[in-house]
Write an enzyme that holds these catalytic residues in place. Structure first.
Site, PDB file in Angstrom:
ATOM      1  N   GLY A   1      53.815  32.483  23.080  1.00 43.77           N
ATOM      2  CA  GLY A   1      55.278  32.551  23.074  1.00 43.77           C
ATOM      3  C   GLY A   1      55.717  33.370  21.878  1.00 43.77           C
TER       4      GLY A   1
ATOM      5  NE  ARG B   1      57.706  47.263  24.752  1.00 39.63           N
ATOM      6  CZ  ARG B   1      57.985  46.121  24.110  1.00 39.63           C
ATOM      7  NH1 ARG B   1      57.635  44.969  24.625  1.00 39.63           N
ATOM      8  NH2 ARG B   1      58.605  46.133  22.949  1.00 39.63           N
TER       9      ARG B   1
ATOM     10  N   GLY C   1      59.064  49.042  15.991  1.00 41.62           N
ATOM     11  CA  GLY C   1      60.039  47.956  16.166  1.00 41.62           C
ATOM     12  C   GLY C   1      59.242  46.676  16.252  1.00 41.62           C
ATOM     13  CG  HIS C   2      56.601  45.830  13.770  1.00 44.58           C
ATOM     14  ND1 HIS C   2      55.771  46.066  12.716  1.00 44.58           N
ATOM     15  CD2 HIS C   2      56.310  46.799  14.679  1.00 44.58           C
ATOM     16  CE1 HIS C   2      55.006  47.121  12.967  1.00 44.58           C
ATOM     17  NE2 HIS C   2      55.333  47.590  14.146  1.00 44.58           N
TER      18      HIS C   2
ATOM     19  CE  LYS D   1      52.101  47.247  15.748  1.00 44.07           C
ATOM     20  NZ  LYS D   1      52.351  47.377  17.196  1.00 44.07           N
TER      21      LYS D   1
ATOM     22  CG  ASP E   1      56.094  48.029  21.660  1.00 44.45           C
ATOM     23  OD1 ASP E   1      56.502  48.075  20.486  1.00 44.45           O
ATOM     24  OD2 ASP E   1      56.443  48.834  22.538  1.00 44.45           O
ATOM     25  CD  GLU E   2      49.572  47.033  20.058  1.00 44.73           C
ATOM     26  OE1 GLU E   2      50.471  46.936  19.189  1.00 44.73           O
ATOM     27  OE2 GLU E   2      48.941  48.089  20.263  1.00 44.73           O
TER      28      GLU E   2
ATOM     29  CE  LYS F   1      55.159  39.758  25.460  1.00 42.29           C
ATOM     30  NZ  LYS F   1      56.126  40.881  25.378  1.00 42.29           N
TER      31      LYS F   1
ATOM     32  CD  GLN G   1      54.011  53.869  15.045  1.00 47.80           C
ATOM     33  OE1 GLN G   1      53.481  54.191  14.013  1.00 47.80           O
ATOM     34  NE2 GLN G   1      55.263  53.451  15.093  1.00 47.80           N
TER      35      GLN G   1
HETATM   36  P1  GDP Z   1      55.122  44.911  17.747  1.00 50.95           P
HETATM   37  O1  GDP Z   1      55.760  46.243  17.742  1.00 50.95           O
HETATM   38  O2  GDP Z   1      53.644  44.981  17.921  1.00 50.95           O
HETATM   39  O3  GDP Z   1      55.500  44.047  16.578  1.00 50.95           O
HETATM   40  O4  GDP Z   1      55.667  44.158  19.067  1.00 50.95           O
HETATM   41  P2  GDP Z   1      57.189  44.123  19.578  1.00 50.95           P
HETATM   42  O5  GDP Z   1      57.961  43.203  18.710  1.00 50.95           O
HETATM   43  O6  GDP Z   1      57.722  45.496  19.761  1.00 50.95           O
HETATM   44  O7  GDP Z   1      56.995  43.539  21.039  1.00 50.95           O
HETATM   45  C1  GDP Z   1      56.439  42.276  21.265  1.00 50.95           C
HETATM   46  C2  GDP Z   1      57.440  41.443  22.058  1.00 50.95           C
HETATM   47  O8  GDP Z   1      56.797  40.292  22.605  1.00 50.95           O
HETATM   48  C3  GDP Z   1      58.580  40.889  21.222  1.00 50.95           C
HETATM   49  O9  GDP Z   1      59.728  40.817  22.011  1.00 50.95           O
HETATM   50  C4  GDP Z   1      58.095  39.494  20.844  1.00 50.95           C
HETATM   51  O10 GDP Z   1      59.165  38.596  20.546  1.00 50.95           O
HETATM   52  C5  GDP Z   1      57.376  39.089  22.092  1.00 50.95           C
HETATM   53  N1  GDP Z   1      56.250  38.177  21.908  1.00 50.95           N
HETATM   54  C6  GDP Z   1      55.383  38.114  20.877  1.00 50.95           C
HETATM   55  N2  GDP Z   1      54.374  37.243  21.127  1.00 50.95           N
HETATM   56  C7  GDP Z   1      54.637  36.725  22.348  1.00 50.95           C
HETATM   57  C8  GDP Z   1      53.941  35.797  23.190  1.00 50.95           C
HETATM   58  O11 GDP Z   1      52.874  35.283  22.866  1.00 50.95           O
HETATM   59  N3  GDP Z   1      54.507  35.518  24.395  1.00 50.95           N
HETATM   60  C9  GDP Z   1      55.666  36.079  24.812  1.00 50.95           C
HETATM   61  N4  GDP Z   1      56.136  35.752  26.005  1.00 50.95           N
HETATM   62  N5  GDP Z   1      56.333  36.972  24.044  1.00 50.95           N
HETATM   63  C10 GDP Z   1      55.820  37.304  22.857  1.00 50.95           C
HETATM   64  P1  IMO Z   2      55.337  49.595  17.307  1.00 41.84           P
HETATM   65  O1  IMO Z   2      55.001  49.652  15.830  1.00 41.84           O
HETATM   66  C1  IMO Z   2      55.223  51.478  21.222  1.00 41.84           C
HETATM   67  C2  IMO Z   2      55.344  55.863  21.307  1.00 41.84           C
HETATM   68  C3  IMO Z   2      56.580  56.474  21.915  1.00 41.84           C
HETATM   69  C4  IMO Z   2      55.992  57.742  22.487  1.00 41.84           C
HETATM   70  C5  IMO Z   2      54.985  58.146  21.405  1.00 41.84           C
HETATM   71  C6  IMO Z   2      55.502  59.160  20.405  1.00 41.84           C
HETATM   72  O2  IMO Z   2      56.601  48.887  17.583  1.00 41.84           O
HETATM   73  O3  IMO Z   2      54.176  49.105  18.076  1.00 41.84           O
HETATM   74  P2  IMO Z   2      57.166  58.968  18.361  1.00 41.84           P
HETATM   75  O4  IMO Z   2      58.604  58.567  18.323  1.00 41.84           O
HETATM   76  O5  IMO Z   2      56.288  58.139  17.524  1.00 41.84           O
HETATM   77  O6  IMO Z   2      56.982  60.426  18.105  1.00 41.84           O
HETATM   78  O7  IMO Z   2      56.748  58.741  19.905  1.00 41.84           O
HETATM   79  O8  IMO Z   2      54.645  56.957  20.728  1.00 41.84           O
HETATM   80  N1  IMO Z   2      55.592  54.895  20.206  1.00 41.84           N
HETATM   81  C7  IMO Z   2      55.503  53.574  20.337  1.00 41.84           C
HETATM   82  N2  IMO Z   2      55.262  52.811  21.429  1.00 41.84           N
HETATM   83  N3  IMO Z   2      55.369  50.905  20.005  1.00 41.84           N
HETATM   84  C8  IMO Z   2      55.582  51.650  18.896  1.00 41.84           C
HETATM   85  O9  IMO Z   2      55.627  51.126  17.660  1.00 41.84           O
HETATM   86  C9  IMO Z   2      55.690  53.051  19.041  1.00 41.84           C
HETATM   87  N4  IMO Z   2      55.912  54.057  18.185  1.00 41.84           N
HETATM   88  C10 IMO Z   2      55.835  55.180  18.898  1.00 41.84           C
HETATM   89  O10 IMO Z   2      57.123  55.642  22.923  1.00 41.84           O
HETATM   90  O11 IMO Z   2      55.269  57.466  23.656  1.00 41.84           O
HETATM   91 MG    MG Z   3      57.227  47.310  18.772  1.00 47.48          MG
END
Ligand code: GDP
Ligand code: IMO
Ligand code: MG
Length: 426
Positions: free
Chosen positions: A417, A304, A40-41, A16, A13-14, A330, A223
């Site tokens: 953002g 989280r 979940g991206h 990506k 959830d960085e 972020k 991940q």
């Molecule tokens: P991913 O799994 O690495 O693609 O990341 P996620 O989409 O799961 O989580 C990132 C969250 O941060 C999402 O809700 C994005 O819309 C949000 N986001 C991304 N970049 C920024 C940022 O620079 N600032 C803020 N406030 N939110 C951000």
């Molecule tokens: P993205 O691509 C954050 C975590 C789960 C759990 C562990 C194992 O959006 O960054 P799993 O269902 O894979 O067997 O769960 O890994 N996890 C993630 N945490 N972002 C993800 O994907 C994740 N995919 C798995 O929360 O701790």
């Molecule tokens: Mg994610």
């Protein structure tokens, strides 16, 4: 020619998804190579807001071919929903999406097996996303998996389900779960398969041709490295290979082609699920990060866990993946904090002395250690509208530079953002 990888440097959830969406504007191919719909991206662009779990985030560029490589495990129901969601936004992926027939399929029994293990482990459970990832990859490596190619022949598919249910139903009975029947499982999956059949085609030839033609290839990791099955905080990790090298089995690209490996890291740390997280905050600062960062899991909605940036961890993932640069995301979430800390290594709880590093031990070892911190001044002003690095407040610039020093990797992108445009190219 450019092959660029986007890899999570922390526990997922960085952001990506945002970084891939941004870079995909120049990509001929965007591909996923690991994980499944546990990912979940989030992408926010002119087509709307998308939370994609399987489809590569190049979908919004009509010139980009999207590939789900053989290292990805496919939940057909999720894939069908996503293709429809993207179609509703005005983009038809029929000709542009390639799904490898080698992809293993998430079957209805996989989340059930996972639930049995998670319950049996009790407080030691991993805290998975419940998408069946552990069991589907376990079946893959133990020669019990079912791939998309296996669904092309009804008799073959039937036989494979029969064998699996013979074993799995015995387990379900032992744990008082309703056994599954072969026929309905098979019919449901074949009905789903029929909807995506035209996109199930091996991408290896396409990718090799693109490499030889100097095309731009963008690889979307799922991940984060600290969830990697080997190098992550096992058993609080995920089932697939998350690190950059996973692209060879996961898509069929030799490591010698990779030029850029972008490590995506938040300006702080988050984690969903269980397992050690040395810089976790349980105080008001942690609540600020959670609230300002809207830190809830994209797939499960779980809050989280939040904490300070852990430079020891990211320095480790930078070395492991060979990050050529960092996308720091972020940063805006820290705007209201007067003081900001960075973890720089660990010492045994209650003791001082030489600093220990993540790679020296395992998840249990890490539980016994606490972080050593450095403290920096916050900037106490909004950064969301900043588009030039030199226009960031001096304290924010100093924070970014400190991270570069500690991680020994230059920062090339700063995100302030969630929207595509809320980005500083350094
Ligand atoms: P991913 O799994 O690495 O693609 O990341 P996620 O989409 O799961 O989580 C990132 C969250 O941060 C999402 O809700 C994005 O819309 C949000 N986001 C991304 N970049 C920024 C940022 O620079 N600032 C803020 N406030 N939110 C951000
Ligand atoms: P993205 O691509 C954050 C975590 C789960 C759990 C562990 C194992 O959006 O960054 P799993 O269902 O894979 O067997 O769960 O890994 N996890 C993630 N945490 N972002 C993800 O994907 C994740 N995919 C798995 O929360 O701790
Ligand atoms: Mg994610």
């Amino acid at each position: 020619m450019s092959v660029t990888m986007v890899i999570g440097a922390q526990w997922g959830d960085e952001a990506k998804g945002k970084v891939v969406d941004l870079l995909s504007q120049d990509a001929d191919i965007t591909a996923r190579f690991n994980g499944g719909d546990n990912a979940g991206h989030t992408v926010i662009n002119s087509y709307g807001t998308f939370k994609l779990r399987l489809t590569p985030n190049g979908f919004s560029n009509p010139k980009t071919t999207c590939i789900i490589g053989p290292g990805v495990v496919v939940n057909l129901a999720t894939l069908i929903c996503e293709i429809q969601m993207i179609k509703d936004a005005g983009i038809d992926l029929t000709d542009r999406l390639w799904v490898s027939p080698r992809c293993h399929v998430v079957m209805p029994y996989h989340p059930m097996v996972e639930a049995i293990y998670e319950l049996a482990k009790g407080s030691a459970s991993t805290g998975t996303t419940g998408r069946g990832m552990g069991p589907v990859y376990a079946d893959k490596v133990s020669y019990n998996g079912i791939r998309l190619v296996d669904m092309q022949d009804r008799t073959n598919f039937h036989e494979k389900i029969q064998v699996q249910l013979q074993v799995k139903n015995a387990l379900f009975k032992a744990f008082s779960l309703e056994p599954l029947e072969v026929q309905p499982v098979m019919e449901e999956k074949l009905e789903q398969y029929a909807q995506v059949q035209g996109m199930v085609r091996e991408s290896f030839g396409l990718v090799q041709k693109a490499l030889n033609e100097n095309a731009n290839i963008l690889l979307e990791g799922a991940q984060g490295t600290l969830l990697d099955n080997t190098w992550g905080t096992y058993p609080y990790c995920t089932a697939s290979t998350v690190v950059s090298g996973g692209v060879t089995p996961g898509l069929g690209i030799s490591p010698r082609w990779i030029q850029r490996v972008i490590g995506v890291t938040k300006a702080y740390t988050t984690r969903v699920g269980r397992g050690p997280m040395p810089t976790e905050l349980k105080d008001a600062a942690g609540q600020v990060l959670q609230f300002e960062g809207k830190e809830f899991g994209t797939v499960t909605g779980r809050p989280r866990r939040c904490g300070w940036f852990d430079a020891d961890l990211v320095a480790f993932t930078a070395k492991l993946n060979g990050f050529t640069e960092i996308a720091l995301t972020k940063l805006d979430v820290l705007d209201t904090l007067p003081k900001i800390k960075i973890g720089v290594g660990y010492h045994p709880r209650g003791e001082k002395g030489d600093l220990a590093h993540y790679w020296e031990g395992d998840a249990r070892w890490l539980e016994g250690y606490e972080p050593e911190y450095i403290e920096m001044d916050g900037w106490l002003q909004p950064t969301r509208d900043v588009r030039q690095f030199r226009e960031l407040p001096p304290q924010a610039q100093a924070y970014v530079h400190r991270i570069e020093e500690l991680v020994e990797t230059p920062v090339s992108i700063v995100s302030v953002g969630p929207e595509r445009h809320a980005t500083i190219m350094v």
